[in-house]
Design an enzyme around this catalytic site. Structure first.
Site, short mmCIF file in Angstrom:
data_model
loop_
_atom_site.label_atom_id
_atom_site.label_comp_id
_atom_site.label_asym_id
_atom_site.label_seq_id
_atom_site.Cartn_x
_atom_site.Cartn_y
_atom_site.Cartn_z
N ARG A 169 46.51 62.74 43.92
CA ARG A 169 47.58 63.64 43.51
C ARG A 169 48.66 62.89 42.72
O ARG A 169 49.25 63.43 41.78
CB ARG A 169 48.20 64.33 44.73
N ALA A 170 48.90 61.63 43.08
CA ALA A 170 49.92 60.86 42.37
C ALA A 170 49.56 60.70 40.90
O ALA A 170 50.42 60.81 40.02
CB ALA A 170 50.08 59.49 43.03
#
Length: 722
Positions: free
Chosen positions: A275-276
């Site tokens: 997700r980062a």
């Protein structure tokens, strides 16, 4: 209705303004978490964002804000035929910390069910926030059951309601914006990861800037409408720039070089999951669009990483969030590539936007990374002409943990007869009034075992012991005790059903009287208070001993953060006792204060016990249902004043009369033992343990065993031969 404070009237806070504007440009960024001390205009800035959000097209009459171009096929108000719809402003929905589950996800419309016999769904805040912003002030204080619902909705983009005979699914895609004061506790990692960006804010130390903040706030409080009117032109210009950046966003190209840099940065900082990477890519793209460029540059990637990674990087439990910017620059150089010299299309205002040098209000302006004041022309700058745009980020310096004067393990362990262990009872050379030693580092924290209290309590909501709480799963029904807050519908219907003929019922409605009402009995988890009273006098100054004590307290503090417990710390040394850590769930605050804890001086044991009694008395008034456990870490010696041992015994008996469960960890060592800690345990009606049981894992097991019964006891385990 009072006019909101204008976004362009905010002074300073360049990072916060930029993060909010990037979400206005690209909702896919995923929201903002604003961390900062109290009184820093966090909530003011977030609420001011609502006026800048472009309007949205909705199906007329749809309570779930369906897009007329692509209506949700499962909408409870549907089906909708594609076509023209109405335009309304995007909503900013506020979720109060004390909101109920029904208010968040929606519930059966009880009024219609009882009056008309119709099963109808009443939408909650998640439905209102669809295609808008869901704002949670003090998000770290939100109840766990609400956090679970938020996590489910954020992960699936939909809310599922299965309760009271209602089965409803509706879309719930929103920007999650939260504010919090880290001193009041941290967020669960799962929820933390759902925020796209994070920003640290603090009050400015610049005198001129503080003067301007006060001047504008006073002017706004005196005449909100007039103050907003004076900033209307700047607000309109900024709103147009947001709309232009949104229009440009689909044309922004994220090249392979920039993607490689993003992947390298996320890998170098060891963030969990992917997700980062995705959020950083979306943020870098939004930064380029905001600057009026169609190519993502290295500077975009760098600034995106500063906003999207600090709260995601893998770190030790008590490290402060932040990024090492030198390491970030090194990784970006090593990754190479990037599109530092693109030939972009002109931006909406005709600037070429080369590498962030598009003008005084861009990321490369005079207050770009490394600056602390708003950029030339930014709406936060008092004397500038409008409207430059508040997008120049201030350089964030990662917070550092306070360094202790010594690291754990720097001293070799001492044997039982070592004179450094057997300090004189009165402090002597090792612990006299002038013998203060520097702070000792804590031992390595560990994962604490689960601490349970048997039975069913009435404690504050938490994640530890079974208890009757206002939130949780429904286990039964009862007649209301006071005002009805949680209606048990099925039990109410069952109570009213046998009397319908006698009450002359006609038609589909149900005739319900007050005596028929039943409230739900719910079972959840409670939190507890573990209060440590630690002897920090000269007789306890051995580094190994204090390091183990600190490690145990830090471990329980981490466990308290995860399970919503409270942990407090009282130390006594010299001539007085002090509250080193007020009852709290804040990991960072607790770790910082424990690291700085010095040792040395005399042993005012009675003062420490009386201070503990005072803290528990105050906490009992604040939270009467939270049950405490007192853990006294001492060798039992008491010095200073007249009859110090007798005064300590009398103070201990006062705590025993208050029915405080307690444990005494006996730290006495050496060939001659006085047994004073055992006597103290008898006065407390608690349980004594020896110094050998003070290992970090033993302290946690000790607390668990003591809390497992109304009378604390210790189960001593025989050591196996190595």
């Amino acid at each position: 209705m009072t006019a909101p404070y204008p976004f362009t009237a905010l002074v300073g806070m360049a990072d916060l303004r930029l993060a909010l504007l990037l979400n206005a440009v690209s909702p896919a960024v995923g929201g903002v978490l604003v961390r900062g001390e109290k009184g820093t205009a966090k909530s003011t800035a977030v609420r001011a964002l609502a006026a800048l959000l472009p309007g949205i097209d909705v199906v007329a009459g749809c309570r779930f804000s369906c897009d007329p171009a692509a209506p949700d096929p499962g909408c409870p108000d549907g089906p909708h035929e594609p076509g023209a719809g109405a335009v309304r402003p995007a909503r900013m929905v506020e979720l109060p910390v004390g909101a109920s589950e029904d208010r968040l996800v929606g519930a059966l419309d009880i009024e219609r069910a009882l009056a008309d016999g119709v099963k109808a769904f009443e939408p909650g805040l998640l439905a209102d926030a669809h295609r808008g912003v869901l704002y949670v002030d003090e998000v770290n204080l939100l109840h766990d059951h609400l956090i679970d619902l938020l996590l489910d909705a954020a992960a699936m983009g939909a809310s599922y309601v299965e309760r009271e005979g209602v089965s409803v699914r509706h879309a719930a895609r929103f920007l999650l914006v939260g504010t919090m004061n880290p001193e009041e506790g941290e967020l669960r990692p799962q929820l933390l990861d759902r925020f796209g960006l994070t920003v640290e804010v603090a009050a400015s130390r610049d005198t001129d800037e503080r003067v301007e903040v006060v001047r504008r706030r006073l002017a706004y409080d005196e005449d909100p409408a007039g103050f907003a009117a004076r900033w209307a032109d700047e607000e309109g210009a900024l709103r147009e720039r947001v709309a232009a950046a949104r229009a440009l966003l689909p044309r922004v190209r994220l090249g392979d070089g920039a993607l490689r840099q993003i992947a390298a940065v996320c890998a170098a900082f060891e963030v969990d999951g992917m997700r980062a990477d995705i959020v950083t890519a979306r943020t870098a793209t939004a930064l380029a669009a905001w600057a009026g460029r169609t190519e993502v540059t290295t500077e975009d990637v760098r600034q995106a990483a500063l906003l999207s990674l600090p709260h995601r990087r893998r770190r030790a439990p008590f490290d402060a969030p932040g990024l090492d910017e030198d390491k970030l620059d090194e990784v970006l150089r090593d990754a190479g590539g990037g599109d530092d010299d693109p030939d972009p299309d002109p931006g909406p205002d005709g600037r070429d936007g080369q590498d962030g040098q598009e003008g005084p209000d861009g990321p490369g302006g005079p207050d770009g990374p490394g600056g602390g004041r708003p950029p030339q022309g930014a709406p936060g700058a008092p004397e500038q002409a409008p409207p430059a745009g508040p997008d120049a980020p201030g350089r964030r310096v990662p917070e550092q943990r306070p360094d202790s004067d010594a690291s754990p393990g720097t001293d070799a362990p001492h044997g039982p007869g070592d004179p450094r262990e057997a300090a004189p009872a009165d402090g002597g050379a090792a612990g006299g009034a002038g013998g203060e030693r520097g702070a000792v580092g804590a031992a390595e924290p560990f994962r604490a075992r689960r601490l349970d209290v048997p039975g069913l309590g009435e404690g504050a909501a938490g994640r530890r012991s079974r208890a009757r709480t206002a939130h949780g799963r429904t286990t039964g029904a009862r007649r209301p005790q006071g005002a009805l807050t949680k209606l048990h519908l099925a039990a109410t219907v069952r109570a009213a059903a046998p009397h319908q003929r006698d009450r002359g019922r006609r038609g589909p409605g149900l005739v319900v009287r007050r005596d028929d009402l039943r409230e739900a009995v719910r079972e959840g988890r409670e939190g507890n208070l573990v209060l440590f009273v630690v002897d920090a006098s000269g007789s306890m100054a051995a580094r190994k001993r204090m390091s183990a004590v600190k490690g145990a307290v830090l471990s329980l503090l981490l466990d308290a953060y995860q399970r919503r417990d409270k942990v407090g710390l009282i130390t006594f040394r010299g001539s007085e006792a002090a509250v080193a850590l007020p009852p709290t769930s804040s990991v960072d605050a607790g770790a910082a204060r424990l690291e700085r804890l010095p040792t040395g001086g005399r042993t005012p044991l009675a003062a420490g016990l009386l201070k503990a009694r005072e803290v528990l008395r105050i906490e009992r008034l604040r939270d009467p249902s939270r049950r405490p456990l007192l853990v006294v870490v001492t060798d039992g010696r008491a010095t200073g004043g007249v009859d110090p041992v007798g005064r300590a015994g009398r103070a201990a008996r006062l705590l025993a009369d208050d029915k405080v469960a307690s444990v005494v960890v006996d730290c006495e060592s050496g060939p001659v033992r006085l047994g004073l800690a055992g006597a103290l345990a008898q006065d407390l009606r608690g349980t004594p343990v020896t110094l050998d049981e003070l290992r970090a894992d033993s302290v946690t097991a000790l607390v668990r065993d003591a809390r497992a019964t109304s009378t604390p006891r210790i189960v001593r385990k025989t050591r196996r031969a190595a």
